[in-house]
Design an enzyme around this catalytic site. Structure first.
Site, PDB file in Angstrom:
ATOM      1  N   THR A 136     -15.296  -0.186  64.697  1.00 35.42           N
ATOM      2  CA  THR A 136     -15.358   1.232  65.286  1.00 35.42           C
ATOM      3  C   THR A 136     -16.852   1.647  65.705  1.00 35.42           C
ATOM      4  OG1 THR A 136     -15.148   3.484  64.770  1.00 35.42           O
ATOM      5  CG2 THR A 136     -15.352   2.034  63.166  1.00 35.42           C
ATOM      6  N   ASP A 137     -16.957   2.606  66.749  1.00 41.61           N
ATOM      7  CA  ASP A 137     -18.285   2.918  66.884  1.00 41.61           C
ATOM      8  C   ASP A 137     -18.704   4.060  65.921  1.00 41.61           C
ATOM      9  OD1 ASP A 137     -16.624   5.167  67.311  1.00 41.61           O
ATOM     10  OD2 ASP A 137     -17.204   5.591  69.170  1.00 41.61           O
ATOM     11  N   GLU A 138     -17.738   4.377  64.804  1.00 40.05           N
ATOM     12  CA  GLU A 138     -18.028   5.344  63.848  1.00 40.05           C
ATOM     13  C   GLU A 138     -19.265   4.645  62.867  1.00 40.05           C
ATOM     14  OE1 GLU A 138     -14.864   7.583  62.251  1.00 40.05           O
ATOM     15  OE2 GLU A 138     -13.891   7.378  63.790  1.00 40.05           O
ATOM     16  N   TYR A 163     -14.594   6.019  55.307  1.00 39.76           N
ATOM     17  CA  TYR A 163     -14.005   5.150  56.071  1.00 39.76           C
ATOM     18  C   TYR A 163     -15.050   4.238  57.060  1.00 39.76           C
ATOM     19  CZ  TYR A 163     -12.251   3.641  60.754  1.00 39.76           C
ATOM     20  OH  TYR A 163     -11.872   2.889  61.948  1.00 39.76           O
ATOM     21  N   LYS A 167     -16.167   0.157  57.099  1.00 32.46           N
ATOM     22  CA  LYS A 167     -16.100  -0.444  58.481  1.00 32.46           C
ATOM     23  C   LYS A 167     -17.338  -1.103  58.505  1.00 32.46           C
ATOM     24  CE  LYS A 167     -13.296  -1.272  60.911  1.00 32.46           C
ATOM     25  NZ  LYS A 167     -11.788  -2.299  60.818  1.00 32.46           N
TER      26      LYS A 167
HETATM   27  P1  NAD Z   1      -3.134   1.938  62.030  1.00 35.92           P
HETATM   28  O1  NAD Z   1      -3.812   2.539  60.659  1.00 35.92           O
HETATM   29  O2  NAD Z   1      -2.497   2.374  62.916  1.00 35.92           O
HETATM   30  O3  NAD Z   1      -2.924   0.585  61.443  1.00 35.92           O
HETATM   31  C1  NAD Z   1      -3.533  -0.350  60.556  1.00 35.92           C
HETATM   32  C2  NAD Z   1      -2.408  -1.328  60.092  1.00 35.92           C
HETATM   33  O4  NAD Z   1      -3.027  -2.265  59.086  1.00 35.92           O
HETATM   34  C3  NAD Z   1      -1.126  -1.009  59.577  1.00 35.92           C
HETATM   35  O5  NAD Z   1       0.051  -1.683  60.293  1.00 35.92           O
HETATM   36  C4  NAD Z   1      -1.080  -1.220  58.187  1.00 35.92           C
HETATM   37  O6  NAD Z   1       0.154  -1.493  57.494  1.00 35.92           O
HETATM   38  C5  NAD Z   1      -2.100  -2.653  57.940  1.00 35.92           C
HETATM   39  N1  NAD Z   1      -2.574  -2.560  56.926  1.00 35.92           N
HETATM   40  C6  NAD Z   1      -3.293  -1.651  56.204  1.00 35.92           C
HETATM   41  N2  NAD Z   1      -3.773  -2.122  55.058  1.00 35.92           N
HETATM   42  C7  NAD Z   1      -3.416  -3.756  54.995  1.00 35.92           C
HETATM   43  C8  NAD Z   1      -3.543  -4.685  54.195  1.00 35.92           C
HETATM   44  N3  NAD Z   1      -4.056  -4.418  52.904  1.00 35.92           N
HETATM   45  N4  NAD Z   1      -2.961  -5.987  54.419  1.00 35.92           N
HETATM   46  C9  NAD Z   1      -2.227  -6.027  55.816  1.00 35.92           C
HETATM   47  N5  NAD Z   1      -2.224  -4.959  56.420  1.00 35.92           N
HETATM   48  C10 NAD Z   1      -2.489  -4.055  56.099  1.00 35.92           C
HETATM   49  O7  NAD Z   1      -4.877   1.452  62.511  1.00 35.92           O
HETATM   50  P2  NAD Z   1      -5.250   1.338  64.220  1.00 35.92           P
HETATM   51  O8  NAD Z   1      -5.526   2.776  64.519  1.00 35.92           O
HETATM   52  O9  NAD Z   1      -4.443   0.632  64.757  1.00 35.92           O
HETATM   53  O10 NAD Z   1      -6.746   0.501  63.898  1.00 35.92           O
HETATM   54  C11 NAD Z   1      -6.640  -0.782  64.069  1.00 35.92           C
HETATM   55  C12 NAD Z   1      -8.268  -1.371  63.677  1.00 35.92           C
HETATM   56  O11 NAD Z   1      -8.786  -0.777  64.840  1.00 35.92           O
HETATM   57  C13 NAD Z   1      -8.584  -0.950  62.379  1.00 35.92           C
HETATM   58  O12 NAD Z   1      -9.483  -1.828  62.102  1.00 35.92           O
HETATM   59  C14 NAD Z   1      -9.507   0.229  62.958  1.00 35.92           C
HETATM   60  O13 NAD Z   1     -10.754   0.377  61.827  1.00 35.92           O
HETATM   61  C15 NAD Z   1     -10.086  -0.222  64.258  1.00 35.92           C
HETATM   62  N6  NAD Z   1     -10.313   0.901  65.216  1.00 35.92           N
HETATM   63  C16 NAD Z   1      -9.385   2.080  65.280  1.00 35.92           C
HETATM   64  C17 NAD Z   1      -9.895   3.105  66.369  1.00 35.92           C
HETATM   65  C18 NAD Z   1      -8.810   4.138  66.575  1.00 35.92           C
HETATM   66  O14 NAD Z   1      -8.908   4.906  67.340  1.00 35.92           O
HETATM   67  N7  NAD Z   1      -7.671   4.033  65.958  1.00 35.92           N
HETATM   68  C19 NAD Z   1     -10.932   2.868  67.127  1.00 35.92           C
HETATM   69  C20 NAD Z   1     -11.820   1.754  66.803  1.00 35.92           C
HETATM   70  C21 NAD Z   1     -11.633   0.989  65.999  1.00 35.92           C
HETATM   71  P1  TYD Z   2      -9.150  11.495  64.034  1.00 37.48           P
HETATM   72  O1  TYD Z   2      -8.210  11.600  65.163  1.00 37.48           O
HETATM   73  O2  TYD Z   2      -9.059  11.663  62.903  1.00 37.48           O
HETATM   74  O3  TYD Z   2     -10.187  10.613  64.478  1.00 37.48           O
HETATM   75  P2  TYD Z   2     -11.633  10.210  63.760  1.00 37.48           P
HETATM   76  O4  TYD Z   2     -12.091  11.498  63.077  1.00 37.48           O
HETATM   77  O5  TYD Z   2     -11.660   8.889  63.576  1.00 37.48           O
HETATM   78  O6  TYD Z   2     -12.483  10.372  65.263  1.00 37.48           O
HETATM   79  O7  TYD Z   2      -9.972  12.990  64.615  1.00 37.48           O
HETATM   80  C1  TYD Z   2     -10.637  13.284  66.285  1.00 37.48           C
HETATM   81  C2  TYD Z   2     -11.352  14.493  66.054  1.00 37.48           C
HETATM   82  O8  TYD Z   2     -10.256  15.564  65.961  1.00 37.48           O
HETATM   83  C3  TYD Z   2     -12.289  14.708  65.176  1.00 37.48           C
HETATM   84  O9  TYD Z   2     -13.555  15.542  65.516  1.00 37.48           O
HETATM   85  C4  TYD Z   2     -11.582  15.433  63.970  1.00 37.48           C
HETATM   86  C5  TYD Z   2     -10.713  16.394  64.760  1.00 37.48           C
HETATM   87  N1  TYD Z   2      -9.305  16.810  64.193  1.00 37.48           N
HETATM   88  C6  TYD Z   2      -9.001  18.110  64.152  1.00 37.48           C
HETATM   89  O10 TYD Z   2      -9.704  19.035  64.505  1.00 37.48           O
HETATM   90  N2  TYD Z   2      -7.739  18.421  63.507  1.00 37.48           N
HETATM   91  C7  TYD Z   2      -7.142  17.796  63.188  1.00 37.48           C
HETATM   92  O11 TYD Z   2      -5.873  18.096  62.504  1.00 37.48           O
HETATM   93  C8  TYD Z   2      -7.291  16.321  63.003  1.00 37.48           C
HETATM   94  C9  TYD Z   2      -6.529  15.096  62.580  1.00 37.48           C
HETATM   95  C10 TYD Z   2      -8.558  15.923  63.690  1.00 37.48           C
END
Ligand code: NAD
Ligand code: TYD
Length: 361
Positions: A136-138, A163, A167
């Site tokens: 992630t970019d975080e 988180y 990461k």
């Molecule tokens: P998500 O929470 O939707 O899915 C995570 C998946 O991992 C789930 O299917 C869960 O069952 C599985 N999992 C969790 N713990 C596990 C374990 N111990 N063993 C096996 N499986 C396990 O997450 P996402 O949003 O799809 O994100 C996927 C990846 O991308 C993550 O690594 C996250 O850090 C990264 N990422 C997410 C975003 C975003 O905007 N969602 C952005 C950048 C990077």
């Molecule tokens: P989120 O989707 O949790 O992603 P991330 O924190 O990983 O960027 O949140 C996106 C943005 O939205 C973040 O600035 C927090 C805000 N947010 C709210 O204002 N209300 C909410 O109920 C949630 C879940 C997030």
């Protein structure tokens, strides 16, 4: 035929990636999806690929070394694409331990199992094997003051939430394996994704779901925090392009060039819902700006994330293809058409999660 081991494939991005890969490569690849199915993992996301002969689901925990080594021993894995993680910042603030266990220790298990399976007795690794760590970019922290600043691959890591700290730790482990063992890997650091199958703890699906049922739309702080939104299929494509066309051992940032304040996103969602819902739909009456409610801010809330995806464009040829106006419309249309999916994932534990997370805000 190339064999992929995808971890976390039942989650949001993982399931979109698996759909993308089958759409792109058809029967020319085999995918093994390893997922322990936490609250965020949902096999319904993959029901249309479940019966494919070149798709296998294995329920296993990435922290379980024996289980992961067995998968490598029984299959000739060519590519690992490692998504599995705990992914929600708010949950990490409440319960950091599982983030370290899954994101850090789980990644270590994946690295060790791949290394052991791919290592040659004479040193080095079997030809053509590749590991891609999805991050992630975080990890770069927050761009607070300078509106012209962006995250680059060279930006120093400065994670703030449990988180992003977990990461960042996992990224450093992957970097250490590349530097120490010349382990064949890449890291991608992506901005916020949106699209179908996203669990409604994250901003966009939570707001869609609440608006449709006439529940408050909880805006943290002043609503002016900025995220850089990328359509999930563009992310899936970027991961595949980095793995096949990128330079090994490199990190690539993947971003949407699409910065929006949270409050802007909420207005766009409300407008799009009203545009898409027919007059006769009973949910339409619930959708209203009156639902917007400013609540207590998230602890340590990062102000702004923004990626300049220059390196991936120059070296890999990837760029974000889906305009936000089009992507958000597709996303909202998907949620409107998949009411059952939302009903299923919000039954049971979700209600308790929601009450606990939002009761003191
Ligand atoms: P998500 O929470 O939707 O899915 C995570 C998946 O991992 C789930 O299917 C869960 O069952 C599985 N999992 C969790 N713990 C596990 C374990 N111990 N063993 C096996 N499986 C396990 O997450 P996402 O949003 O799809 O994100 C996927 C990846 O991308 C993550 O690594 C996250 O850090 C990264 N990422 C997410 C975003 C975003 O905007 N969602 C952005 C950048 C990077
Ligand atoms: P989120 O989707 O949790 O992603 P991330 O924190 O990983 O960027 O949140 C996106 C943005 O939205 C973040 O600035 C927090 C805000 N947010 C709210 O204002 N209300 C909410 O109920 C949630 C879940 C997030």
């Amino acid at each position: 035929m190339r064999t992929y081991l995808v971890t976390g494939g039942a989650g949001f991005i993982g399931s979109n990636y698996i759909h993308y890969m089958f759409k792109k490569y058809g029967d020319d690849i085999r995918i093994i999806n390893v997922d322990v199915l936490t609250y965020a993992g949902n096999l319904e996301n993959l029901k249309d690929v479940a019966d494919k002969p070149n798709y296998t689901f294995i329920k296993a925990d990435i922290r379980d070394r024996a289980a992961i080594e067995k998968i490598f021993a029984e299959n000739d894995i060519d590519r690992v694409v490692h998504f599995a993680a705990e992914s929600h910042v708010d949950r990490s603030i409440e319960n950091p331990e599982v983030f370290v266990e899954t994101n850090v220790l789980g990644t270590l298990v994946m690295l060790n199992a791949a290394k052991k399976s791919w290592e040659l007795p004479e040193g080095g690794f079997k030809e053509g094997k590749k590991f891609l760590h999805v991050s992630t970019d975080e990890v770069y922290g927050s761009l607070d003051n300078d509106p012209d600043a962006y995250f680059y691959e060279t930006t120093p890591y400065d994670p703030h939430s449990p988180y992003s700290a977990s990461k960042a730790s996992s990224d450093f482990l992957v970097k250490a394996y590349m530097d120490t063992y010349k382990f064949p890997a890449n890291i991608t650091n992506c901005s916020n994704n949106y699209g179908p199958y996203q669990f409604p703890e994250k901003l966009i699906p939570l707001m869609i779901n609440n608006a449709l049922s006439g529940k408050k739309l909880p805006v943290y702080g002043d609503g002016k925090n900025v995220r850089d939104w990328l359509y999930v299929e563009d992310h899936a494509k970027g991961i595949d392009m980095v793995q096949e066309q990128g330079n090994l051992f490199e990190t690539y940032n993947i971003g949407g060039h699409n910065e929006k304040q949270n409050i802007e996103i909420i207005h766009i969602i409300l407008d799009t819902l009203l545009e898409l819902l027919p007059e006769s739909d009973p949910r339409r009456g619930n959708v209203s700006e009156q639902l917007i409610t400013y609540v207590t801010d998230r602890k340590g809330h990062d102000r702004r994330y923004a990626i300049a995806p220059d390196k991936i464009k120059a070296e890999v040829g990837w760029y974000p293809e889906t305009m936000f106006a089009e992507g958000i419309k597709k996303t909202i249309a998907w949620y409107l058409e998949n009411e059952d999916w939302m009903a299923n994932v919000t039954s049971g534990d979700y209600q308790k999660y929601y009450e606990d997370m939002y009761k003191n805000r």
